[in-house]
Design an enzyme around this catalytic site. Sequence first.
Site, PDB file in Angstrom:
ATOM      1  N   HIS A   1      30.584  39.159  -6.640  1.00 37.24           N
ATOM      2  CA  HIS A   1      30.097  39.259  -7.717  1.00 37.24           C
ATOM      3  C   HIS A   1      28.493  39.075  -7.499  1.00 37.24           C
ATOM      4  CE1 HIS A   1      30.194  34.928  -7.065  1.00 37.24           C
ATOM      5  NE2 HIS A   1      29.387  34.809  -7.895  1.00 37.24           N
TER       6      HIS A   1
ATOM      7  N   HIS B   1      27.996  38.645  -3.283  1.00 40.48           N
ATOM      8  CA  HIS B   1      28.439  37.781  -2.661  1.00 40.48           C
ATOM      9  C   HIS B   1      29.730  37.114  -2.966  1.00 40.48           C
ATOM     10  CE1 HIS B   1      26.087  35.706  -5.785  1.00 40.48           C
ATOM     11  NE2 HIS B   1      26.857  34.655  -5.419  1.00 40.48           N
TER      12      HIS B   1
ATOM     13  N   ARG C   1      35.524  23.232   1.970  1.00 38.21           N
ATOM     14  CA  ARG C   1      34.070  23.705   1.603  1.00 38.21           C
ATOM     15  C   ARG C   1      33.591  23.062   0.050  1.00 38.21           C
ATOM     16  NH1 ARG C   1      30.007  27.542   2.389  1.00 38.21           N
ATOM     17  NH2 ARG C   1      29.063  28.263   0.350  1.00 38.21           N
TER      18      ARG C   1
END
Length: 314
Positions: free
Chosen positions: A187, A244, A254
């Site tokens: 997106h 990205h 993460r």
Amino acid sequence: MVVSSQPVEHIKLPTTGNFAQIPVVDLSNPSAKTHIVNACQEFGIFKVINHEVPMEMVTTLESQALSFFNLPQCHKNKAAPFGYGNKNIGQRGDTGWVEYLLLGTNTELISQNSFNIFPPDFWLLVRKYRAAVKELACEVLERMADGLNIEPKSVLSRLVSAEKSDSYFRINHYPVSDKNELGFGEHTDPQIISVIRSNNSSGLEIALKDGTWVQVPPDPNSFFITVDDCLQVMTNGRFRSVKHRVITESLKERISMIHFGGPPSTEKIAPLTSLMEEGEESLYREFTWDDYKKAAFNTKLACNRISFFEKCPN
């Protein structure tokens, strides 16, 4: 916000190598404005070093966020009124291997009722962090305007510093996975710029101009700045809104914290006349930020939202 209890479809993605050419902008360097402009034109993303955001505050907020995400699911589900979501990313069926807190400008007004879910000083840290990265965003935008030789220097920064600026803060958590799964789908961000900080775990990827996906090496001591859709429009396409995504490919969880710098809802977005050269035609028709949000949030993540406001060639 709906919290999904259904398993997410596993979407395996090809691995990519680290991309060592991500531009690095040293804010203490007098030529930073030139490096910012070059990075926005070529990649739509750059890394900022020598910023003034206190890293102790950043790591403390990250630690508290991780403590929340490590709570039992039944406790986290109670935080849905405060912006908690799990795997359901958007309103049009987009899903990912992610859970998150999405905090708008009014979220903290109800935060006093959430102390049994979040640590007592969590919201204080959120306020301090948002203020610090907002200041960083404004500094970058003013350097950007200087590099583009447009006046006034606040022509961009005023949009994200305004009292009614429609900005968001998102904390994403990607649990441990040893598979290449879709954490957050491809997106572009619809705002003006995004300020991203993540822990020392890989997963963020960007698409180059030729469509190749490359991985951005993590750096927990720096911030990554991305060009968003509205900034592409305001520069009449000189800057590119970077596409990205995030994949879960390591054995380490993460966590990323993103400040989305958006303008006030009624702000009109169009190419800047002070930037346009003689005889240059606008590539986009004027719209308000509220118009763009409606278009963006009513489509799938991967849609090219800018195309809705492109002018047809003569």
